[in-house]
Design a protein around this motif. Structure first.
Motif, short mmCIF file in Angstrom:
data_model
loop_
_atom_site.label_atom_id
_atom_site.label_comp_id
_atom_site.label_asym_id
_atom_site.label_seq_id
_atom_site.Cartn_x
_atom_site.Cartn_y
_atom_site.Cartn_z
N SER A 6 0.88 -1.16 0.00
CA SER A 6 0.00 0.00 0.00
C SER A 6 0.91 1.20 0.00
O SER A 6 1.61 1.44 0.97
CB SER A 6 -0.87 0.02 1.26
N GLN A 9 0.10 6.31 2.92
CA GLN A 9 -1.07 6.86 3.59
C GLN A 9 -0.90 8.37 3.54
O GLN A 9 0.21 8.87 3.61
CB GLN A 9 -1.12 6.39 5.05
N SER A 63 -7.72 2.49 9.08
CA SER A 63 -7.67 3.51 8.05
C SER A 63 -7.64 4.89 8.70
O SER A 63 -8.33 5.13 9.69
CB SER A 63 -8.90 3.39 7.15
#
Length: 68
Positions: A6, A9, A63
């Motif tokens: 990922s 962020q 999240s």
């Protein structure tokens, strides 16, 4: 090392116009089963990367949208 990555962020600044990169996250199998996530600052290389990382169980991640 990574099975899934990922790539960054982000969080918005106070004015809402600029996003700041916080951490890169890579996911990999954990020794006892399940999955762990390796978090490190973007752009880290070599000895910087070896010294500036954190491994946590992927189950513990949330999240940023869920906590804002």
């Amino acid at each position: 090392m990574s099975i899934e990555r990922s790539d960054i962020q982000q969080r918005n600044t106070a004015d809402g116009e600029v996003a700041e990169k916080l951490l890169t996250i890579e996911h990999e199998p954990a020794a006892g089963g399940g999955q762990r996530s390796i978090l490190y600052p973007p752009g880290s290389t070599g000895s910087e990367l070896e010294a500036n990382w954190l491994a946590v169980s992927s189950d513990l991640l949330v999240s940023l949208d869920d906590v804002q």
